[in-house]
Design a protein around this motif. Structure first.
Motif, PDB file in Angstrom:
ATOM      1  N   ILE A   1       0.849  -1.199   0.000  1.00  0.00           N
ATOM      2  CA  ILE A   1       0.000   0.000   0.000  1.00  0.00           C
ATOM      3  C   ILE A   1       0.882   1.247   0.000  1.00  0.00           C
ATOM      4  O   ILE A   1       1.799   1.369   0.820  1.00  0.00           O
ATOM      5  CB  ILE A   1      -0.934   0.023   1.225  1.00  0.00           C
TER       6      ILE A   1
ATOM      7  N   LEU B   1      -6.857  -2.200  -1.951  1.00  0.00           N
ATOM      8  CA  LEU B   1      -5.970  -1.063  -1.712  1.00  0.00           C
ATOM      9  C   LEU B   1      -4.529  -1.352  -2.114  1.00  0.00           C
ATOM     10  O   LEU B   1      -3.688  -0.455  -2.088  1.00  0.00           O
ATOM     11  CB  LEU B   1      -6.002  -0.681  -0.225  1.00  0.00           C
ATOM     12  N   TRP B   2      -4.252  -2.601  -2.468  1.00  0.00           N
ATOM     13  CA  TRP B   2      -2.889  -2.953  -2.845  1.00  0.00           C
ATOM     14  C   TRP B   2      -2.477  -2.276  -4.136  1.00  0.00           C
ATOM     15  O   TRP B   2      -3.300  -2.025  -5.027  1.00  0.00           O
ATOM     16  CB  TRP B   2      -2.765  -4.461  -3.040  1.00  0.00           C
ATOM     17  N   ASN B   3      -1.178  -1.988  -4.237  1.00  0.00           N
ATOM     18  CA  ASN B   3      -0.642  -1.461  -5.487  1.00  0.00           C
ATOM     19  C   ASN B   3      -0.834  -2.502  -6.586  1.00  0.00           C
ATOM     20  O   ASN B   3      -0.569  -3.687  -6.380  1.00  0.00           O
ATOM     21  CB  ASN B   3       0.851  -1.167  -5.353  1.00  0.00           C
TER      22      ASN B   3
END
Length: 210
Positions: free
Chosen positions: A21, A204-206
């Protein structure tokens, strides 16, 4: 959706980045002493939770127009010493030295509180907070080692006067519980609180570039 970290802590930022994140960082500027004084005979868990909530709320008030869809996460940690005292950042080398000499060779409990506020369309639509404790086993640095550690300035500005990821890691024998909470932000607790406000942490992770 943005993840907003209501903290200036480099350790919290590093934990989140390592876990996928990239948060937007906003510092709350909350008067922690004033928040604590306003609590009537609080328990340690009530203190850290109230501080985390105050930090999240302060940032929400400033950022809702900029980040209408997101989650704001406030965090706070304090150390419950072996003799039952709850302490935060030492602030001075003298206080840090006294705490280290008192805690050396014993165990303390680092108590971490988190507060999450969900924003949709610039409005608050959900809240969740929680806390957890992690046992920290302190080593016994020599006087020369402790002096050298204090000279780095690191322990003056962190909860309990120690770190795992920095110079202090040499003098921590181990932790029993969630190690990420000792770094300032518990990944498991944050995941659970996000779920309470309807957000899956995986969203929400890249995302890797195509």
């Amino acid at each position: 959706m943005r993840f907003v970290l209501a903290s200036a802590s480099p350790a919290r930022l590093s934990v989140l980045r390592s876990a996928g994140i990239e948060p937007l960082v906003r510092v709350s500027g909350v008067d922690e002493d004033a928040v604590t004084r306003a609590l009537p005979a609080p328990s340690p868990t009530e203190v850290v939770t109230a501080l985390a909530t105050a930090k999240a709320d302060a940032v929400v008030a400033e950022i809702a127009h900029e980040v209408p869809d997101g989650v704001v996460v406030g965090c706070d940690s304090m150390l419950l010493t072996p003799d039952g005292e709850i302490v935060g950042k030492p602030g001075t080398a003298e206080v840090a030295a006294e705490r280290w000499k008192r805690n050396a060779g014993s165990r303390g409990e680092l108590i971490t509180g988190h507060s999450i506020v969900r924003l949709r369309g610039g409005e608050v639509t959900g809240r969740a907070d929680g806390h957890l404790g992690t046992t920290v086993r302190f080593g016994e640095p020599t006087d020369a080692e402790l002096d050298a550690y204090l000279a780095t300035g690191e322990p003056l500005h962190v909860a309990g006067g120690f770190t795992l990821e920095g110079f202090g890691g040499w003098f921590i024998e181990g932790v029993d519980g969630d190690p990420s909470s000792v770094l300032g932000i518990s990944l498991p607790l944050t995941r659970k609180l996000l779920a309470e406000v309807g957000v899956s942490v995986t969203t929400l992770w890249n995302k890797p570039s195509a």
